[in-house]
Design a protein around this motif. Structure first.
Motif, PDB file in Angstrom:
ATOM      1  N   UNK A 203     -12.360  55.658  -9.828  1.00  0.00           N
ATOM      2  CA  UNK A 203     -11.611  56.330 -10.900  1.00  0.00           C
ATOM      3  C   UNK A 203     -11.802  55.696 -12.189  1.00  0.00           C
ATOM      4  N   UNK A 204     -12.115  54.389 -12.006  1.00  0.00           N
ATOM      5  CA  UNK A 204     -12.246  53.722 -13.507  1.00  0.00           C
ATOM      6  C   UNK A 204     -13.310  54.461 -14.431  1.00  0.00           C
ATOM      7  N   UNK A 384       2.027  50.743  -9.823  1.00  0.00           N
ATOM      8  CA  UNK A 384       1.626  50.539  -8.744  1.00  0.00           C
ATOM      9  C   UNK A 384       2.524  49.922  -7.552  1.00  0.00           C
ATOM     10  N   UNK A 385       2.303  49.109  -6.903  1.00  0.00           N
ATOM     11  CA  UNK A 385       2.904  48.738  -5.709  1.00  0.00           C
ATOM     12  C   UNK A 385       3.653  47.365  -5.958  1.00  0.00           C
ATOM     13  N   UNK A 430       6.858  51.754 -10.244  1.00  0.00           N
ATOM     14  CA  UNK A 430       6.236  52.388  -8.825  1.00  0.00           C
ATOM     15  C   UNK A 430       6.703  53.833  -8.606  1.00  0.00           C
ATOM     16  N   UNK A 431       5.767  54.497  -7.934  1.00  0.00           N
ATOM     17  CA  UNK A 431       5.733  56.109  -8.091  1.00  0.00           C
ATOM     18  C   UNK A 431       6.091  56.565  -6.626  1.00  0.00           C
ATOM     19  N   UNK A 432       7.045  57.578  -6.662  1.00  0.00           N
ATOM     20  CA  UNK A 432       7.195  58.275  -5.129  1.00  0.00           C
ATOM     21  C   UNK A 432       5.747  59.110  -5.128  1.00  0.00           C
ATOM     22  N   UNK A 512      -5.453  51.332  -8.172  1.00  0.00           N
ATOM     23  CA  UNK A 512      -4.393  50.536  -7.897  1.00  0.00           C
ATOM     24  C   UNK A 512      -3.060  51.527  -8.604  1.00  0.00           C
ATOM     25  N   UNK A 513      -3.271  51.953  -9.462  1.00  0.00           N
ATOM     26  CA  UNK A 513      -2.202  52.890 -10.231  1.00  0.00           C
ATOM     27  C   UNK A 513      -1.932  53.944  -9.296  1.00  0.00           C
TER      28      UNK A 513
END
Length: 529
Positions: A203-204, A384-385, A430-432, A512-513
């Protein structure tokens, strides 16, 4: 008698209300005395002919046939075709189509004909290389692409000649089978490395398009330089050629992967196929110019031996020109897709000025970021995490325990790396796993609001312990206030993003995102995917 009278009346019913004459000519006035009244029993006149008759009363045209100075009646229709505009004219006998805003020439003029020929040639070249409908910044990109492709093609020709000399082509002591084996090995290893690089980057290509494009171009120039060294070290041909081919294969993979997104940024009416086709024509023509330039250099070296002393200077000059042209050309690429970095620039500008910047304005602020130094500012934001080693433990635990199933993201503090040894506080979003683009926009807007509130008092928060009640209360108050404001202003922000031309239906995130979390229903713990 009755039948004769019936025939006469029937014939009069089908007579035209005007006399048959030669081709009618427009007059400024019509002799009403000689005009024949139409029969009331006839159907109404053709509306088109009625309008034409009215127009004929308004304009007077020359009636002398063969007159060169005949005046023309301009009709209110302009035809746009292939970038040219033409207008319909009526000369009294024929319909003509002349160039718009151009008077008919009285006679032959060499200067006018030469200028017209030059314009036609320029338009033909433009239609060959430039799509019909593209963004205004396309010509600036094309200007630098010419310089890039010519210099790059010339370097490739010179590097190939150097490799042929190193492998022994043209020498009586060369071994064709060994040369072919070395060539196949270096190509095979180069293609293998290309596959590995493409699969690892992923994805970069979308999120860091300009940086990937320029950094791989630098790698390509280094590969060309290594190929030029092969005549000096023929015994290491396989090693040098393989390393050079790996670098060039990686650059080719990045060029092909980023080309579609660059072409899409220039398209206006979904004419991506036309823009891509024109790009291929440009590449072939400009590469042939580079091939011609390399051939001229070889001829000069054969004619004059003194030019061979300056051959080592050709590589750094051409490589510098190539990279400079690529760097300048990428400045004219204005991507409309949203990434985390672009959205952060937009939100910061919107919070300061209340205006959503255009893709061109964001492109100038975004730059290429070859050194990847965007995390050097205070309170950097990361998606990210949560990393247990780099988090404020008590803040993170309280934030996770307070999560509900309707919360589509959470924000907490973390420790980010600044430089090699120095660390500074940062903000983590951080996203669900069910979060959509609008949730990402709201979350990033809240994170930017938190940073704006914390900047004046960052020193007090950094010096305080993560377990102090005052620091915890201050942090959660800032989080709550910023969330209410982000929800309240998010609708207006999304509308302004769409109005400015941004694509908001999807936000591009890197590997990572893209890491999401989900809530376990059995207890209050959070499971990270």
């Amino acid at each position: 008698m009755q039948s004769a009278s019936h025939l006469n009346s029937h014939s009069r019913l089908h007579q035209y209300p005007w006399h048959h004459r030669k081709t009618p000519r427009f007059r400024s006035s019509i002799d009403q005395s000689n005009s024949v009244r139409p029969n009331l029993s006839l159907p109404p006149k053709n509306p088109t002919f009625s309008k034409l008759s009215k127009l004929s009363r308004r304009f007077k045209l020359e009636e002398i046939e063969g007159c060169e100075g005949r005046s023309l009646l301009p009709l209110p229709v302009v035809v746009h075709r292939a970038g040219k505009s033409s207008r319909y004219l009526w000369d009294g006998a024929h319909l003509r189509l002349e160039g718009f805003d151009r008077e008919p020439a009285d006679g032959f003029r060499f200067g006018d004909e030469f200028q017209r020929l030059f314009q036609m040639l320029g338009e033909a070249i433009r239609h060959l290389f430039v799509p019909r409908q593209v963004q205004d910044n396309y010509m600036g990109y094309l200007k630098w692409k010419v310089l890039h492709r010519v210099s790059s093609s010339a370097l490739q020709v010179l590097a190939t000649q150097a490799m042929f000399r190193a492998i022994g082509f043209g020498s009586s002591h060369s071994l064709p089978s060994a040369a072919a084996l070395n060539w196949v090995l270096k190509d095979g290893l180069g293609r293998l490395s290309r596959c590995i690089y493409t699969a690892s980057l992923g994805s970069a290509f979308d999120t860091n398009l300009k940086r990937v494009r320029f950094s791989t171009s630098v790698l390509f120039s280094l590969g060309i330089g290594i190929e030029l060294l092969t005549p000096a070290f023929p015994q290491y041909f396989l090693l040098l050629a393989t390393v050079a081919n790996i670098a060039k294969s990686i650059s080719l993979a990045a060029y092909l992967a980023t080309g579609t997104a660059i072409h899409r940024s220039f398209a206006i009416t979904d004419n991506l196929g036309e823009v891509s086709a024109k790009s291929q024509i440009q590449t072939v023509c400009f590469d042939n110019l580079g091939l011609l330039l390399a051939a001229l250099l070889n001829i000069l070296c054969k004619i004059n031996q003194r030019f061979q002393a300056g051959l080592p200077l050709i590589y750094p000059i051409f490589a510098a020109v190539d990279l400079f042209a690529i760097y300048q050309g990428l400045k004219f690429v204005h991507l409309q897709t949203l990434t985390k970095d672009r959205l952060e620039i937009i939100i910061n500008t919107w919070l300061c000025s209340g205006v959503v910047p255009s893709p061109a304005e964001v492109s100038s602020k975004e730059g290429i970021d070859v050194l990847m130094n965007k995390g050097s500012k205070l309170w950097p934001i990361r998606i990210g995490c949560l990393d247990p080693k780099d988090s404020f433990s008590m803040v993170s635990v309280l934030t996770i325990q307070s999560l509900r199933h309707e919360d589509l993201y959470f924000i907490c503090m973390e420790i980010s790396q600044k430089g090699l040894t120095r660390k500074q506080p940062g903000i983590l979003l951080s996203l669900q796993e069910t979060a959509v683009s609008s949730d990402i926009i709201i979350g990033l807007l809240q994170a930017c609001l938190i940073r704006k509130m914390l900047l004046p008092r960052s020193s007090s928060i950094c010096n305080a312990s993560s377990t102090e009640d005052s620091m915890l209360a201050e942090w959660f108050k800032v989080v709550e206030d910023s969330k209410l404001r982000a929800i309240r202003e998010s609708t207006h922000l999304i509308e302004e993003l769409q109005r400015a031309g941004w694509v908001v239906k999807n936000i591009l995130l890197n590997f990572q995102e893209q890491i999401r979390y989900s809530l376990v229903r059995e207890d209050s713990y959070t499971r990270i995917h």
